[in-house]
Design an enzyme around this catalytic site. Structure first.
Site, PDB file in Angstrom:
ATOM      1  N   SER A 119       0.845  -1.192   0.000  1.00 33.30           N
ATOM      2  CA  SER A 119       0.000   0.000   0.000  1.00 33.30           C
ATOM      3  C   SER A 119       0.879   1.241   0.000  1.00 33.30           C
ATOM      4  O   SER A 119       2.092   1.165   0.242  1.00 33.30           O
ATOM      5  CB  SER A 119      -0.952  -0.035   1.190  1.00 33.30           C
ATOM      6  N   SER A 120       0.259   2.398  -0.263  1.00 36.35           N
ATOM      7  CA  SER A 120       1.045   3.622  -0.428  1.00 36.35           C
ATOM      8  C   SER A 120       1.668   4.092   0.891  1.00 36.35           C
ATOM      9  O   SER A 120       2.517   4.980   0.874  1.00 36.35           O
ATOM     10  CB  SER A 120       0.178   4.721  -1.032  1.00 36.35           C
ATOM     11  N   CYS A 121       1.289   3.475   2.026  1.00 33.30           N
ATOM     12  CA  CYS A 121       1.878   3.886   3.312  1.00 33.30           C
ATOM     13  C   CYS A 121       3.340   3.476   3.428  1.00 33.30           C
ATOM     14  O   CYS A 121       4.009   3.856   4.388  1.00 33.30           O
ATOM     15  CB  CYS A 121       1.081   3.332   4.483  1.00 33.30           C
ATOM     16  N   TYR A 148       2.997  -1.402  10.269  1.00 32.07           N
ATOM     17  CA  TYR A 148       2.343  -2.005   9.095  1.00 32.07           C
ATOM     18  C   TYR A 148       3.200  -1.785   7.841  1.00 32.07           C
ATOM     19  O   TYR A 148       3.428  -2.708   7.045  1.00 32.07           O
ATOM     20  CB  TYR A 148       0.965  -1.366   8.918  1.00 32.07           C
ATOM     21  N   LYS A 152       5.080  -4.399   5.129  1.00 30.96           N
ATOM     22  CA  LYS A 152       4.853  -4.358   3.670  1.00 30.96           C
ATOM     23  C   LYS A 152       6.172  -4.160   2.917  1.00 30.96           C
ATOM     24  O   LYS A 152       6.380  -4.747   1.849  1.00 30.96           O
ATOM     25  CB  LYS A 152       3.889  -3.225   3.318  1.00 30.96           C
ATOM     26  N   HIS A 191     -11.949   3.392   6.703  1.00 29.36           N
ATOM     27  CA  HIS A 191     -11.171   4.452   6.075  1.00 29.36           C
ATOM     28  C   HIS A 191     -12.084   5.639   5.765  1.00 29.36           C
ATOM     29  O   HIS A 191     -13.299   5.558   5.941  1.00 29.36           O
ATOM     30  CB  HIS A 191     -10.516   3.917   4.796  1.00 29.36           C
TER      31      HIS A 191
HETATM   32  N1  LIG Z   1      -8.219  -1.040   1.567  1.00 26.48           N
HETATM   33  C1  LIG Z   1      -7.379  -0.186   0.999  1.00 26.48           C
HETATM   34  O1  LIG Z   1      -7.672   1.000   0.842  1.00 26.48           O
HETATM   35  C2  LIG Z   1      -6.056  -0.658   0.492  1.00 26.48           C
HETATM   36  C3  LIG Z   1      -5.262   0.273  -0.165  1.00 26.48           C
HETATM   37  C4  LIG Z   1      -4.034  -0.121  -0.645  1.00 26.48           C
HETATM   38  C5  LIG Z   1      -3.597  -1.421  -0.454  1.00 26.48           C
HETATM   39  N2  LIG Z   1      -4.384  -2.322   0.188  1.00 26.48           N
HETATM   40  C6  LIG Z   1      -3.813  -3.661   0.406  1.00 26.48           C
HETATM   41  O2  LIG Z   1      -4.664  -4.691  -0.040  1.00 26.48           O
HETATM   42  C7  LIG Z   1      -4.489  -5.837   0.790  1.00 26.48           C
HETATM   43  C8  LIG Z   1      -5.851  -6.306   1.275  1.00 26.48           C
HETATM   44  O3  LIG Z   1      -6.508  -5.239   1.898  1.00 26.48           O
HETATM   45  P1  LIG Z   1      -8.107  -5.188   2.048  1.00 26.48           P
HETATM   46  O4  LIG Z   1      -8.475  -3.769   2.169  1.00 26.48           O
HETATM   47  O5  LIG Z   1      -8.735  -6.038   1.019  1.00 26.48           O
HETATM   48  O6  LIG Z   1      -8.278  -5.864   3.483  1.00 26.48           O
HETATM   49  P2  LIG Z   1      -9.537  -6.656   4.089  1.00 26.48           P
HETATM   50  O7  LIG Z   1     -10.787  -6.266   3.406  1.00 26.48           O
HETATM   51  O8  LIG Z   1      -9.437  -6.503   5.561  1.00 26.48           O
HETATM   52  O9  LIG Z   1      -9.213  -8.167   3.702  1.00 26.48           O
HETATM   53  C9  LIG Z   1      -8.114  -8.821   4.234  1.00 26.48           C
HETATM   54  C10 LIG Z   1      -8.226 -10.287   3.931  1.00 26.48           C
HETATM   55  O10 LIG Z   1      -7.101 -10.940   4.533  1.00 26.48           O
HETATM   56  C11 LIG Z   1      -7.535 -12.151   5.079  1.00 26.48           C
HETATM   57  N3  LIG Z   1      -6.715 -12.500   6.240  1.00 26.48           N
HETATM   58  C12 LIG Z   1      -6.340 -11.699   7.267  1.00 26.48           C
HETATM   59  N4  LIG Z   1      -5.638 -12.403   8.168  1.00 26.48           N
HETATM   60  C13 LIG Z   1      -5.555 -13.674   7.688  1.00 26.48           C
HETATM   61  C14 LIG Z   1      -4.963 -14.871   8.161  1.00 26.48           C
HETATM   62  N5  LIG Z   1      -4.288 -14.905   9.324  1.00 26.48           N
HETATM   63  N6  LIG Z   1      -5.104 -15.999   7.422  1.00 26.48           N
HETATM   64  C15 LIG Z   1      -5.786 -15.974   6.256  1.00 26.48           C
HETATM   65  N7  LIG Z   1      -6.356 -14.882   5.740  1.00 26.48           N
HETATM   66  C16 LIG Z   1      -6.243 -13.735   6.457  1.00 26.48           C
HETATM   67  C17 LIG Z   1      -8.975 -11.952   5.506  1.00 26.48           C
HETATM   68  O11 LIG Z   1      -9.614 -13.207   5.407  1.00 26.48           O
HETATM   69  P3  LIG Z   1     -11.084 -13.546   6.031  1.00 26.48           P
HETATM   70  O12 LIG Z   1     -12.037 -12.551   5.440  1.00 26.48           O
HETATM   71  O13 LIG Z   1     -11.350 -14.929   5.557  1.00 26.48           O
HETATM   72  O14 LIG Z   1     -10.953 -13.409   7.512  1.00 26.48           O
HETATM   73  C18 LIG Z   1      -9.479 -10.934   4.477  1.00 26.48           C
HETATM   74  O15 LIG Z   1     -10.129 -11.584   3.426  1.00 26.48           O
HETATM   75  C19 LIG Z   1      -3.552  -5.414   1.919  1.00 26.48           C
HETATM   76  O16 LIG Z   1      -2.259  -5.858   1.633  1.00 26.48           O
HETATM   77  C20 LIG Z   1      -3.589  -3.910   1.880  1.00 26.48           C
HETATM   78  O17 LIG Z   1      -2.379  -3.324   2.300  1.00 26.48           O
HETATM   79  C21 LIG Z   1      -5.608  -1.970   0.670  1.00 26.48           C
END
Ligand SMILES: NC(=O)c1ccc[n+]([C@@H]2O[C@H](COP(=O)([O-])OP(=O)(O)OC[C@H]3O[C@@H](n4cnc5c(N)ncnc54)[C@H](OP(=O)(O)O)[C@@H]3O)[C@@H](O)[C@H]2O)c1
Length: 323
Positions: A119-121, A148, A152, A191
Site C-alpha cells: 500500500s502507499s503507506c 504495518y 509491507k 477508512h
Molecule cells: N483497503 C485499501 O484502501 C487498500 C489500499 C491499498 C492497499 N491495500 C492492500 O490490499 C491488501 C488487502 O486489503 P483489504 O483492504 O482487502 O483488506 P480486508 O478487506 O481486511 O481483507 C483482508 C483479507 O485478509 C484475510 N486475512 C487476514 N488475516 C488472515 C490470516 N491470518 N489468514 C488468512 N487470511 C487472512 C482476511 O480473510 P477472512 O475474510 O477470511 O478473515 C481478508 O479476506 C492489503 O495488503 C492492503 O495493504 C488496501
C-alpha cells in the site's frame, strides 16, 4: 551475474490453479470477480477460519495440495489509523507471519507468477508529491502506521530477493486508497470514504440537517475503485516484470471537502456540512505518481462520482439485509 527471472508477456492460462490469498476481503473479492470475468476457471480461495496463513505448516500443506501456478497475496491484517496506532505489534507480527509463510510456501511450490499487494503507506511521510516508486526507503515513515508499513516493505524486499535467488518472475503492486463493494463501513476502523458514506447515509435516514466532519476538509487524497485495482493487477501480471514495485492509482486527487460533497450528493443529503477544525488534518496531500503503470498501457476507468454512487448502493443493500 545473476540470471533474470524468465517472463514472457502475454495471457496467463485460464485453467491454471490461481490462488487469491484474502479472497473475501475488499481487494481479494474484487480480484476474484475480475479474474472470473476474465475467464479464469480454477480460482482457489480459503477463508482465514479454514486456513490461517499465520500457521506455517498449514500454509505449506495447502500449497502442496493445491499447487497454484499463480498467486495474488491480498491477505493482510488491515485497519485505519486508530487500529494501526493502538496495535502496532499485532500489525507488524501478523503481517510478517502471513507474508513470510505465503511467500516461502509459494517459492517452494515454484509458483510462476505472484503479485504481492502492498500500500502507499510504504513511502516516506514527507515524500515529494506525486510519489514515485523510487522514493521507497528515502525517508522516515508516518509513525502512526510505521509497523504495518515496515511489514509491507519487507514483503517487497522478499519478492525482490526471490527474484534474485530463485529466478521466479514475481512482482509487487502498491495501490492507493481503495474503495468499493466489500469495504469496511464499521464505526471503528473504517477508512475515510466508507466513513463518510456511513455518516451521510445515517444523517439522511435520521433526518439530520447537519453533518460534522473532522479537520478543515482541505487535505487532498487519491481514491481508486477496487474493481479498477483488480484489473490493474491482472494487467501487471500479464504485462509487467521487474523488481521495482508499481504504483496503482488514478494519478488525480480530491480534497476531503470535495469528497464529502460527492458523498452527500450520492446519498441525497441536502443539509449542511460543518468542519471540526479542532481535529487534526493529517498530511496535506497524498498522491501517487502512476506514470510507470500508465506508460505500460493501463489506466483507471471508473470515475470517482460513478464509483461512489455504486458503493452507496452496495452499502444500502447490505444495511437493508442486516435490518
Ligand atoms: N483497503 C485499501 O484502501 C487498500 C489500499 C491499498 C492497499 N491495500 C492492500 O490490499 C491488501 C488487502 O486489503 P483489504 O483492504 O482487502 O483488506 P480486508 O478487506 O481486511 O481483507 C483482508 C483479507 O485478509 C484475510 N486475512 C487476514 N488475516 C488472515 C490470516 N491470518 N489468514 C488468512 N487470511 C487472512 C482476511 O480473510 P477472512 O475474510 O477470511 O478473515 C481478508 O479476506 C492489503 O495488503 C492492503 O495493504 C488496501
Amino acid at each position: 551475474m545473476t540470471e533474470a527471472p524468465r517472463f514472457t508477456p502475454g495471457p496467463l492460462e485460464r485453467d491454471a490453479p490461481f490462488y487469491i490469498a484474502g479472497h473475501r476481503g475488499l481487494a481479494g473479492s474484487a480480484l476474484w470477480r475480475a479474474l472470473a470475468k476474465a475467464g479464469f476457471t480454477n480460482l482457489v480461495g480459503r477463508a482465514s477460519d479454514e486456513l490461517d496463513l499465520k500457521d506455517r505448516d498449514a500454509t505449506f500443506a495447502f500449497f502442496r495440495e493445491t499447487k497454484p501456478r499463480y498467486v495474488v497475496l491480498a491477505a493482510a491484517k488491515v485497519g485505519g489509523i486508530m487500529a494501526n496506532n493502538s496495535y502496532p505489534a499485532d500489525f507488524l507480527s501478523e503481517n510478517l507471519q502471513i507474508q513470510v509463510n505465503v511467500l516461502d510456501a509459494a517459492q517452494q511450490a515454484g509458483v510462476e507468477r505472484l503479485l504481492f499487494l502492498g500500500s502507499s503507506c510504504i513511502y516516506p511521510k514527507m515524500a515529494a508529491q506525486p510519489i514515485k516508486e523510487e522514493y521507497l526507503l528515502t525517508g522516515h515513515l508516518e509513525p502512526t502506521n510505521d509497523a504495518y508499513a515496515i511489514a509491507k516493505i519487507a514483503g517487497i524486499l522478499q519478492v525482490q530477493a526471490v527474484r534474485r535467488q530463485h529466478h521466479l518472475a514475481w512482482i509487487s503492486a502498491m495501490p492507493t486508497n481503495l474503495y468499493g463493494p466489500g469495504d469496511n463501513f464499521s464505526a471503528q476502523g473504517s477508512h475515510v470514504l466508507p466513513a463518510l458514506i456511513r455518516r451521510y447515509a445515517e444523517a439522511v435516514a435520521d433526518g439530520s440537517e447537519t453533518v460534522t466532519n473532522w479537520g478543515t476538509g482541505s487535505p487532498r487524497r487519491e481514491f481508486l475503485h477496487v474493481d479498477d485495482m483488480a484489473e490493474a493487477c491482472l494487467y501487471l501480471m500479464e504485462h509487467y516484470d521487474g523488481p521495482e514495485q508499481v504504483n496503482v492509482g488514478t494519478g488525480t486527487d480530491v480534497s476531503i471537502a470535495e469528497l464529502a460533497g460527492l458523498v452527500a450528493d450520492a446519498v441525497g443529503f441536502t443539509g449542511t456540512t460543518k468542519w471540526d477544525t479542532t481535529k487534526p488534518d493529517g498530511t496535506p496531500q497524498k498522491l501517487l505518481d502512476v506514470s510507470k503503470l500508465t506508460d505500460s498501457g493501463w489506466s483507471y476507468r471508473i470515475p470517482l462520482e460513478k464509483g461512489i454512487t455504486g458503493t452507496v448502493e452496495w452499502y444500502r443493500l447490505q444495511e437493508s439485509v442486516r435490518q
